[in-house]
Motif scaffolding. Sequence first.
Motif, short mmCIF file in Angstrom:
data_model
loop_
_atom_site.label_atom_id
_atom_site.label_comp_id
_atom_site.label_asym_id
_atom_site.label_seq_id
_atom_site.Cartn_x
_atom_site.Cartn_y
_atom_site.Cartn_z
N MET A 121 1.01 -1.08 -0.01
CA MET A 121 0.18 -0.05 -0.10
C MET A 121 0.85 1.14 0.11
SD MET A 121 -2.88 1.26 2.61
CE MET A 121 -1.74 1.17 4.28
N ARG A 122 0.71 2.24 -0.98
CA ARG A 122 1.49 3.25 -1.08
C ARG A 122 1.06 4.41 -0.04
NH1 ARG A 122 5.44 4.72 -4.40
NH2 ARG A 122 4.74 3.17 -5.99
N MET A 123 1.79 4.92 0.62
CA MET A 123 1.51 5.71 1.73
C MET A 123 1.98 7.07 1.22
SD MET A 123 2.46 3.79 5.28
CE MET A 123 4.12 3.31 4.78
N PRO A 124 1.43 8.27 2.02
CA PRO A 124 1.57 9.45 1.58
C PRO A 124 2.91 10.00 1.20
CG PRO A 124 0.24 9.52 3.31
CD PRO A 124 0.79 8.48 3.19
N ASP A 125 4.06 9.55 1.97
CA ASP A 125 5.47 9.68 1.57
C ASP A 125 6.21 8.96 0.73
OD1 ASP A 125 5.77 7.36 2.88
OD2 ASP A 125 7.30 8.09 4.33
N GLY A 126 5.14 8.15 -0.20
CA GLY A 126 5.91 7.35 -1.28
C GLY A 126 6.22 5.99 -0.95
N THR A 127 6.54 5.81 0.43
CA THR A 127 6.84 4.55 0.86
C THR A 127 5.86 3.46 0.84
OG1 THR A 127 6.52 5.01 3.14
CG2 THR A 127 8.82 5.33 2.57
N LEU A 128 6.14 2.41 0.68
CA LEU A 128 5.27 1.08 0.63
C LEU A 128 4.85 0.35 2.00
CD1 LEU A 128 6.32 -0.29 -2.90
CD2 LEU A 128 4.54 1.39 -2.43
#
Length: 203
Positions: A121-128
Amino acid sequence: MLGAAAALALVWAMAFPAVTTAAADPVSYESAVATGLGAESTAPADDGSDSGAAALTAEQQALMAEEADWTARVNLYHAGGGGATGNDSLGCRPIPMRTMAVDPRYIPRRTRLFIPETVGMRMPDGTLHDGYWYASDTGGAIKGQKIDLYTGHGRGSMRPAMRFNQKRLTLVDAGRFEGCPPSWDAQPSQTLMASASTGVGSR
């Protein structure tokens, strides 16, 4: 330099000579495609989506292959605007996309959980997301096969996980944890309790 819009207009004009508006017939899709219209490619983008490119650790791969220990219907919650306030039931500061509220009669507190559906799942900071969640909170409305996932501050924080809201997800027991749920700077394995078993999860 000729802009894309101008080039498109030029191709269109060459393919379909000007006629009076009143007498013009609609141009079929097939005719437009035959002239090469719309042949320009659009750069791929995966903003806000799952890339699925995250490399899984051996533990994650093993957990993905495990049968579910529990299933539960998900509700999302957040801080602010009448959402979560203060610390969780362990006295810890809730960690966005880590803290989970459970019914301790169904899922024991301090259980480290792996939710396969949230991997990547992609989070707001771009990490998964790595799939790990921590049962460190409870709630009066959480009874039986229900869990609440803490997403952060404000309604906007729920956006990455919104597709899971009110859905039934699978939960795999990935062991126990000490202290508080780890921040995203810490490795999930750093919070595992030392135990005699080296297998995945605790049964």
